[in-house]
Design a protein around this motif. Structure first.
Motif, PDB file in Angstrom:
ATOM      1  N   ALA B  50       0.839  -1.200   0.000  1.00 53.66           N
ATOM      2  CA  ALA B  50       0.000   0.000   0.000  1.00 53.66           C
ATOM      3  C   ALA B  50       0.875   1.250   0.000  1.00 53.66           C
ATOM      4  CB  ALA B  50      -0.915  -0.010   1.223  1.00 53.66           C
ATOM      5  N   ASP B  51       1.933   1.171   0.805  1.00 54.06           N
ATOM      6  CA  ASP B  51       2.877   2.280   0.900  1.00 54.06           C
ATOM      7  C   ASP B  51       3.462   2.596  -0.476  1.00 54.06           C
ATOM      8  OD1 ASP B  51       4.098   4.126   2.459  1.00 54.06           O
ATOM      9  OD2 ASP B  51       5.888   2.917   2.813  1.00 54.06           O
ATOM     10  N   GLY B  54       1.013   4.211  -2.721  1.00 59.50           N
ATOM     11  CA  GLY B  54       0.887   5.623  -2.360  1.00 59.50           C
ATOM     12  C   GLY B  54       2.054   6.434  -2.883  1.00 59.50           C
ATOM     13  N   THR B  55       3.259   5.903  -2.690  1.00 63.78           N
ATOM     14  CA  THR B  55       4.460   6.612  -3.145  1.00 63.78           C
ATOM     15  C   THR B  55       4.415   6.841  -4.643  1.00 63.78           C
ATOM     16  OG1 THR B  55       5.666   5.492  -1.403  1.00 63.78           O
ATOM     17  CG2 THR B  55       6.976   6.576  -3.107  1.00 63.78           C
ATOM     18  N   ILE B  56       4.024   5.798  -5.374  1.00 60.50           N
ATOM     19  CA  ILE B  56       4.004   5.920  -6.840  1.00 60.50           C
ATOM     20  C   ILE B  56       2.983   6.971  -7.259  1.00 60.50           C
ATOM     21  CG2 ILE B  56       3.359   4.688  -8.948  1.00 60.50           C
ATOM     22  CD1 ILE B  56       4.635   2.189  -7.676  1.00 60.50           C
ATOM     23  N   THR B  57       1.789   6.917  -6.619  1.00 59.77           N
ATOM     24  CA  THR B  57       0.757   7.902  -6.960  1.00 59.77           C
ATOM     25  C   THR B  57       1.250   9.313  -6.685  1.00 59.77           C
ATOM     26  OG1 THR B  57      -0.779   6.224  -6.187  1.00 59.77           O
ATOM     27  CG2 THR B  57      -1.688   8.378  -6.666  1.00 59.77           C
ATOM     28  N   ASN B  58       1.870   9.479  -5.497  1.00 66.58           N
ATOM     29  CA  ASN B  58       2.375  10.804  -5.142  1.00 66.58           C
ATOM     30  C   ASN B  58       3.434  11.276  -6.128  1.00 66.58           C
ATOM     31  OD1 ASN B  58       0.732  10.985  -2.980  1.00 66.58           O
ATOM     32  ND2 ASN B  58       2.275  10.432  -1.462  1.00 66.58           N
ATOM     33  N   ASP B  59       4.327  10.364  -6.473  1.00 65.73           N
ATOM     34  CA  ASP B  59       5.415  10.740  -7.374  1.00 65.73           C
ATOM     35  C   ASP B  59       4.876  11.166  -8.729  1.00 65.73           C
ATOM     36  OD1 ASP B  59       7.094  10.222  -5.384  1.00 65.73           O
ATOM     37  OD2 ASP B  59       8.164   8.555  -6.315  1.00 65.73           O
ATOM     38  N   ILE B  60       3.865  10.423  -9.203  1.00 68.01           N
ATOM     39  CA  ILE B  60       3.289  10.782 -10.502  1.00 68.01           C
ATOM     40  C   ILE B  60       2.646  12.163 -10.416  1.00 68.01           C
ATOM     41  CG2 ILE B  60       1.412  10.219 -12.086  1.00 68.01           C
ATOM     42  CD1 ILE B  60       2.112   7.284 -11.652  1.00 68.01           C
ATOM     43  N   ALA B  61       1.932  12.409  -9.309  1.00 69.73           N
ATOM     44  CA  ALA B  61       1.296  13.715  -9.132  1.00 69.73           C
ATOM     45  C   ALA B  61       2.347  14.817  -9.094  1.00 69.73           C
ATOM     46  CB  ALA B  61       0.478  13.717  -7.837  1.00 69.73           C
ATOM     47  N   ALA B  62       3.440  14.548  -8.342  1.00 72.56           N
ATOM     48  CA  ALA B  62       4.510  15.547  -8.227  1.00 72.56           C
ATOM     49  C   ALA B  62       5.130  15.812  -9.596  1.00 72.56           C
ATOM     50  CB  ALA B  62       5.556  15.055  -7.246  1.00 72.56           C
ATOM     51  N   ALA B  63       5.313  14.739 -10.367  1.00 73.36           N
ATOM     52  CA  ALA B  63       5.916  14.887 -11.695  1.00 73.36           C
ATOM     53  C   ALA B  63       5.017  15.737 -12.587  1.00 73.36           C
ATOM     54  CB  ALA B  63       6.128  13.506 -12.312  1.00 73.36           C
ATOM     55  N   GLU B  64       3.701  15.494 -12.501  1.00 74.25           N
ATOM     56  CA  GLU B  64       2.787  16.273 -13.319  1.00 74.25           C
ATOM     57  C   GLU B  64       2.821  17.746 -12.913  1.00 74.25           C
ATOM     58  OE1 GLU B  64      -0.960  14.050 -13.440  1.00 74.25           O
ATOM     59  OE2 GLU B  64       0.144  12.959 -14.984  1.00 74.25           O
ATOM     60  N   ASP B  65       2.893  17.944 -11.598  1.00 73.41           N
ATOM     61  CA  ASP B  65       2.969  19.303 -11.057  1.00 73.41           C
ATOM     62  C   ASP B  65       4.200  20.012 -11.612  1.00 73.41           C
ATOM     63  OD1 ASP B  65       1.488  20.948  -9.399  1.00 73.41           O
ATOM     64  OD2 ASP B  65       2.992  20.825  -7.803  1.00 73.41           O
TER      65      ASP B  65
END
Lengths: 246, 175
Positions: B50-51, B54-65
């Motif tokens: 799960a961790d 979460g990390t992958i989702t966050n990283d993708i969001a950060a990359a898009e940002d």
């Protein structure tokens, strides 16, 4: 067996012996069964607890294997038995890891293969059979019997089909257990026979040695596949209990 | 290793005397393994998975940002470049006009000076010419008087002057 110098005892490896001497095997006696089952539990623990101890986001090799086993069985339970079977995932995982490591450890030379014994596989299979049947009745009551009443068949055929379905249902634990024990016992016995030939043939020893090598590779495959088959059959039976309708 | 055949002539799997032992240890092992897995191993691995999700989702969001920010920065950069170019053109145009104005002014000044000098020179030339004509008249008068004196012709100064002036005027008019 007794003729000439060849004295191959392919089934001696399956004898249950007390670990600390003596001939009497009581129910509590620590035997080679105890030893190899303990090693099985240890090996499974080593992979799933010690291997995954890092809790790393980027996994180590051992953690990767633990996660792979986890995801593999998790997906199997989800796909075969449905989402509502996830609560039984720890049971299925226990069965899978126990059978897998018992099979693999049994391949170590001079090891004792606990899953080659019908007593062991029958208990495993009967546990699955009885708990799944009980679960079916608890969840669905008498409706669970619809499993044997094929609604899609023409009415006159249904009683006949019900008998066949009932028979096949009760044959399940038999085939479930004998498949696993038989596959492992046969493989180990054949390996032992070839190994005995190697000792007896003298200069031509390399022929049975090559055969044993090839057989060993096959046995490795069988060990993993039988663990997989045992687990996926458990999942299928579980699915019948959760969703008895055809 | 010779005696086991006595008790188990066939397969050891069918030696029922060992069944209670096997079943007992199997149940113990399975229960132990189940407890280890359900209490420790499986929750831990589930948490790790799960961790990671979460990390992958966050990283993708950060990359898009970061991507959006980069695009924004590029836009700003382009805007700044266009502004700078426009400003440059404006400055060049202003400088050109200023230089042109200065040039025009200096040109006008120089022309005025040239005109002034030319006028002055003309005036001086005219003065020289005038004085030259006066001198010529005087010389002509003196010469005429001297010539008349040599020929012993009595002539008064006034008529001589008038004659010379008339002649000079005729000459000047002819010019």
């Amino acid at each position: 067996m007794a003729e000439g110098g060849i004295d191959i005892r392919p089934v001696d490896q399956f004898i249950v012996k007390p670990l600390f001497g003596g001939d009497v095997v009581n129910w509590y006696t620590p035997t080679n069964v105890t030893l190899w089952m303990a090693l099985t539990v240890l090996a499974a623990t080593a992979l799933m607890v010690y291997g995954a101890r890092g809790r790393a986001v980027i996994p180590s090799r051992a953690q990767s294997m633990a996660e792979l086993s986890y995801s593999f069985i998790y997906k199997m339970v989800e796909d075969v038995a449905g989402r509502d079977a996830i609560r039984f995932f720890p049971y299925i995982m226990t069965i899978f890891l126990f059978v897998l490591f018992a099979n693999l450890l049994g391949l170590i030379p001079f090891a004792f293969t606990t899953t080659s014994h019908i007593a062991v596989t029958a208990v495993l299979a009967l546990t699955v059979f009885i708990s799944v049947t009980a679960l079916g009745f608890v969840l669905h009551g008498a409706k669970f019997l619809k499993l044997f009443w094929v609604d899609s068949a023409p009415l006159p055929l249904r009683p006949i089909l019900a008998v066949i379905e009932l028979l096949s249902y009760f044959v399940r634990p038999v085939s479930h257990s004998i498949r696993l024990a038989g596959a492992l016992m046969a493989g180990h016995a054949v390996a032992k026979v070839f190994a005995g030939f190697a000792a007896a043939l003298g200069a031509a020893f390399f022929i049975p040695v090559l055969a044993v090598t090839a057989l060993y590779a096959l046995e490795l495959l069988v060990a993993v596949i039988q663990a997989y088959v045992f687990t996926i059959l458990s999942c299928i039976y579980l699915k019948d209990a959760l969703h008895p309708a055809h | 290793m010779e005696e086991p055949d006595v008790t188990a002539p066939g397969m050891p799997q069918l030696d029922f005397s060992t069944y209670p032992n096997q079943i007992f240890w199997l149940v113990v092992s399975i229960v132990v393994l189940y407890l280890i897995l359900s209490r420790t191993a499986l929750p831990r691995i589930a948490a790790v998975l799960a961790d990671r999700r979460g990390t992958i989702t966050n990283d993708i969001a950060a990359a898009e940002d970061a991507k959006a920010k980069a695009a924004e920065a590029e836009e700003a950069h382009k805007q700044a470049l266009a502004d700078a170019r426009a400003e440059t053109n404006r400055i060049i145009e202003a400088a050109r006009q200023e230089i042109q104005a200065e040039l025009d002014a200096q040109m006008a000044e120089a022309e005025a000076e040239i005109a002034a000098r030319a006028a002055e020179s003309e005036a001086r030339i005219r003065a020289i010419r005038d004085s030259a004509r006066d001198m010529v008249a005087e010389v002509a008068r003196d010469t005429t008087r001297e010539v008349l004196h040599l020929f012993d012709v009595k002539a008064d100064a006034r008529s001589v002057t008038a004659a010379v002036n008339a002649r000079l005027k005729a000459e000047g008019g002819a010019q």
